[in-house]
Design a protein around this motif. Structure first.
Motif, PDB file in Angstrom:
ATOM      1  N   ARG A 251       0.830  -1.210   0.000  1.00 47.16           N
ATOM      2  CA  ARG A 251       0.000   0.000   0.000  1.00 47.16           C
ATOM      3  C   ARG A 251       0.865   1.261   0.000  1.00 47.16           C
ATOM      4  O   ARG A 251       0.578   2.230  -0.705  1.00 47.16           O
ATOM      5  N   ALA A 252       1.921   1.218   0.842  1.00 42.67           N
ATOM      6  CA  ALA A 252       2.808   2.379   0.880  1.00 42.67           C
ATOM      7  C   ALA A 252       3.497   2.576  -0.464  1.00 42.67           C
ATOM      8  O   ALA A 252       3.669   3.708  -0.934  1.00 42.67           O
ATOM      9  N   LEU A 253       3.896   1.443  -1.096  1.00 43.92           N
ATOM     10  CA  LEU A 253       4.545   1.544  -2.393  1.00 43.92           C
ATOM     11  C   LEU A 253       3.606   2.143  -3.433  1.00 43.92           C
ATOM     12  O   LEU A 253       3.992   3.025  -4.213  1.00 43.92           O
ATOM     13  N   VAL A 254       2.359   1.682  -3.435  1.00 43.42           N
ATOM     14  CA  VAL A 254       1.392   2.215  -4.408  1.00 43.42           C
ATOM     15  C   VAL A 254       1.135   3.693  -4.147  1.00 43.42           C
ATOM     16  O   VAL A 254       1.070   4.513  -5.075  1.00 43.42           O
ATOM     17  N   SER A 255       0.994   4.028  -2.841  1.00 44.53           N
ATOM     18  CA  SER A 255       0.737   5.431  -2.512  1.00 44.53           C
ATOM     19  C   SER A 255       1.912   6.324  -2.910  1.00 44.53           C
ATOM     20  O   SER A 255       1.730   7.379  -3.534  1.00 44.53           O
ATOM     21  N   ASP A 256       3.120   5.902  -2.571  1.00 42.83           N
ATOM     22  CA  ASP A 256       4.297   6.700  -2.908  1.00 42.83           C
ATOM     23  C   ASP A 256       4.506   6.763  -4.416  1.00 42.83           C
ATOM     24  O   ASP A 256       4.899   7.814  -4.963  1.00 42.83           O
ATOM     25  N   ALA A 257       4.240   5.629  -5.105  1.00 36.86           N
ATOM     26  CA  ALA A 257       4.398   5.631  -6.554  1.00 36.86           C
ATOM     27  C   ALA A 257       3.408   6.588  -7.202  1.00 36.86           C
ATOM     28  O   ALA A 257       3.754   7.325  -8.145  1.00 36.86           O
ATOM     29  N   ALA A 258       2.181   6.573  -6.689  1.00 36.19           N
ATOM     30  CA  ALA A 258       1.186   7.498  -7.240  1.00 36.19           C
ATOM     31  C   ALA A 258       1.603   8.948  -7.016  1.00 36.19           C
ATOM     32  O   ALA A 258       1.444   9.807  -7.906  1.00 36.19           O
ATOM     33  N   HIS A 259       2.178   9.198  -5.829  1.00 33.78           N
ATOM     34  CA  HIS A 259       2.631  10.569  -5.545  1.00 33.78           C
ATOM     35  C   HIS A 259       3.784  10.966  -6.462  1.00 33.78           C
ATOM     36  O   HIS A 259       3.822  12.099  -6.981  1.00 33.78           O
ATOM     37  N   GLU A 260       4.724  10.045  -6.690  1.00 38.12           N
ATOM     38  CA  GLU A 260       5.866  10.350  -7.548  1.00 38.12           C
ATOM     39  C   GLU A 260       5.437  10.500  -9.003  1.00 38.12           C
ATOM     40  O   GLU A 260       5.992  11.326  -9.739  1.00 38.12           O
ATOM     41  N   LEU A 261       4.471   9.712  -9.435  1.00 46.16           N
ATOM     42  CA  LEU A 261       4.014   9.809 -10.825  1.00 46.16           C
ATOM     43  C   LEU A 261       3.221  11.087 -11.072  1.00 46.16           C
ATOM     44  O   LEU A 261       3.216  11.618 -12.189  1.00 46.16           O
ATOM     45  N   ARG A 262       2.548  11.566 -10.030  1.00 45.82           N
ATOM     46  CA  ARG A 262       1.705  12.736 -10.219  1.00 45.82           C
ATOM     47  C   ARG A 262       2.518  13.977 -10.562  1.00 45.82           C
ATOM     48  O   ARG A 262       2.088  14.813 -11.390  1.00 45.82           O
ATOM     49  N   SER A 263       3.726  14.104  -9.976  1.00 45.17           N
ATOM     50  CA  SER A 263       4.514  15.313 -10.210  1.00 45.17           C
ATOM     51  C   SER A 263       4.966  15.453 -11.668  1.00 45.17           C
ATOM     52  O   SER A 263       4.709  16.494 -12.303  1.00 45.17           O
ATOM     53  N   PRO A 264       5.637  14.446 -12.279  1.00 46.55           N
ATOM     54  CA  PRO A 264       6.025  14.625 -13.686  1.00 46.55           C
ATOM     55  C   PRO A 264       4.834  14.695 -14.634  1.00 46.55           C
ATOM     56  O   PRO A 264       4.872  15.414 -15.636  1.00 46.55           O
ATOM     57  N   LEU A 265       3.763  13.953 -14.329  1.00 42.50           N
ATOM     58  CA  LEU A 265       2.580  14.029 -15.188  1.00 42.50           C
ATOM     59  C   LEU A 265       1.962  15.431 -15.138  1.00 42.50           C
ATOM     60  O   LEU A 265       1.529  15.979 -16.171  1.00 42.50           O
ATOM     61  N   ALA A 266       1.926  16.002 -13.928  1.00 43.15           N
ATOM     62  CA  ALA A 266       1.390  17.364 -13.817  1.00 43.15           C
ATOM     63  C   ALA A 266       2.280  18.356 -14.558  1.00 43.15           C
ATOM     64  O   ALA A 266       1.778  19.298 -15.210  1.00 43.15           O
TER      65      ALA A 266
END
Length: 458
Positions: A251-266
């Motif tokens: 869960r932590a990995l998915v949450s952190d991955a989503a957070h990391e992916l959001r920055s370059p996508l934004a």
């Protein structure tokens, strides 16, 4: 019409299927009852045989004692007529010609209890014999002993064994009635004891049924008794704890991955929206370079996530276990870096996966090049120790263990241009551990030194 070919086999397997479908408590009780029945039956047979042998031996000893007394009087010529016995033993004394000379009261004086052949066989064997007492007006079976006396005389002593037969019949009836009752009592006791023994297992099953995706932190009840069920419950709770920890990590990995992916996508979305909103004043080359940089960042993040997923899937085991020339891997990897210098490279062979080990060195050199001031030095010694040293700002001692956690970045490495996603050192540690080694950070004064120890192949 002929039936299916499989029907006889199915019929033959029906008892086994029925037996396997019974409860464990039922099967244990039946097996225990069967074992008890066999043990009781065997014990009953042994008891009757021992009782029979003991009673017969008692009669034989008494007969020999009486016959010996009569023989002493016969040798001394002091026999009385009739012969007197105190326990109802029947005695006949025969002379050398086979004629009866002395008997106990009421005993036949004309017909010997044993004929000449039977007397000779009993004397030669030295053991007692059975004979039918009805021809001599004695009911039941007799037990007879024969002794030889002086002057060719023979002493025959006999006694009825009807009391022994009655005693054995009474014991047999008691066993026939008491054994089934005892078996039923023991079966009921086994049913109750087995049920009480299996009660903690039923509690474990009930506790396991109550654990759902909404109650992950539940644990199974642990019985107080320090037995196998207690060990099973403790083991299952440890397994639940490991599963819970793994789920939390996922869960932590998915949450952190989503957070990391959001920055370059934004960032990509923002650059493209600005470019499309003001196309006339937009530098498309600069926009493309910015989008490409964010895309490369996404690509690196995806590769790191894939590497971690593969490590988790393999459970800390390398993809391959084959001999790897670690010095060749080091030279091939450093050929891609102009900033890194190889100071020592001894021949070293380890067992593992060459691609995973190459990724370890790549992550370490990338991290060193990103933070170095002027130089990066790599060394490999013959004992399997690989070091990567830079002269950058280093890492405070209190943070040197924390940086190996996933998605951990220090303040100096959080910018988009300088910092990564915080997965490089996590991949390094888990890969090195999968190969049986270890990794830690040291102060290089100035800078930082990463020390990787791998077991050398024998």
């Amino acid at each position: 019409m002929r039936g299916p070919a499989w029907r006889p086999a199915a019929v033959a397997d029906a008892p086994h299927i029925w037996w396997r479908r019974r409860s464990l408590r039922f099967r244990l009780t039946v097996v225990a009852g069967a074992v008890l029945a066999a043990a009781l039956a065997l014990s009953g047979v042994v008891l009757l045989n021992v009782l029979d042998r003991t009673l017969v031996d008692t009669v034989d000893d008494a007969l020999r004692s009486q016959a010996q007394t009569v023989r002493v009087h016969a040798d001394a010529g002091t026999l009385t007529s009739p012969i007197t016995t105190h326990d109802g033993t029947v005695v006949q004394v025969l002379d050398a010609s086979g004629r009866i000379t002395h008997v106990t009261y009421g005993t036949d004086r004309l017909v010997p209890l044993l004929d000449a052949r039977a007397r000779a066989w009993a004397l030669r064997g030295g053991h007692a014999v059975y004979l039918d007492g009805r021809p001599y007006a004695i009911p039941g079976t007799l037990r007879a002993v024969v002794l030889s006396a002086d002057r060719g005389q023979t002493v025959v002593a006999a006694r009825s064994v009807g009391e022994i037969r009655q005693s054995l019949a009474a014991a047999r009836k008691v066993l026939l009635v008491g054994t089934p009752l005892l078996l039923v009592l023991l079966a009921v006791a086994s049913w109750l004891v087995i049920g009480r023994t299996l009660r903690p297992i039923a509690a474990l099953r009930k506790g396991a049924a109550e654990i759902t995706h909404t109650a992950r932190s539940r644990r199974l009840p642990v019985p107080e008794a320090r037995d196998e069920v207690h060990s099973l419950a403790v083991t299952l709770n440890d397994m639940l704890a490991r599963l819970e920890e793994a789920e939390q990590r996922q869960r932590a990995l998915v949450s952190d991955a989503a957070h990391e992916l959001r920055s370059p996508l934004a960032s990509i979305r923002l650059q493209l929206e600005v470019a499309l909103g003001h196309p006339e004043g937009q530098d498309w080359r600069e926009t493309a370079e910015g989008v490409l940089e964010d895309a490369m960042r996404l690509s690196r993040l995806a590769e790191d996530l894939l590497a971690l997923a593969r490590l988790d899937e393999r459970g800390g085991v390398p993809a391959r276990r084959e001999p790897v020339d670690l010095d060749a891997v080091v030279r091939q990897t450093l050929d891609r870096y102009a900033e890194a210098r190889l100071t020592a490279c001894a021949p070293v062979v380890v067992r593992g996966d060459a691609l995973d080990l190459s990724r370890v060195l790549t992550n370490l050199v990338d991290n060193a090049v990103r933070h170095t001031t002027s130089k990066v030095e790599v060394a490999l010694t013959a004992d399997g120790v690989l070091t990567v040293t830079d002269d950058g700002p280093g890492i405070p001692e209190q943070d040197r263990e924390r940086v190996f956690n996933r998605f951990t970045r220090l303040d100096s490495g959080r910018s988009r241009d300088e910092g990564g996603a915080g997965l490089g050192l996590a991949i390094v540690r888990e890969t090195v551990r999968a190969h049986g080694g270890g990794v830690h950070l040291e102060d290089a004064s100035p800078g930082l030194r990463v020390v990787v120890r791998l077991p050398v192949a024998g």
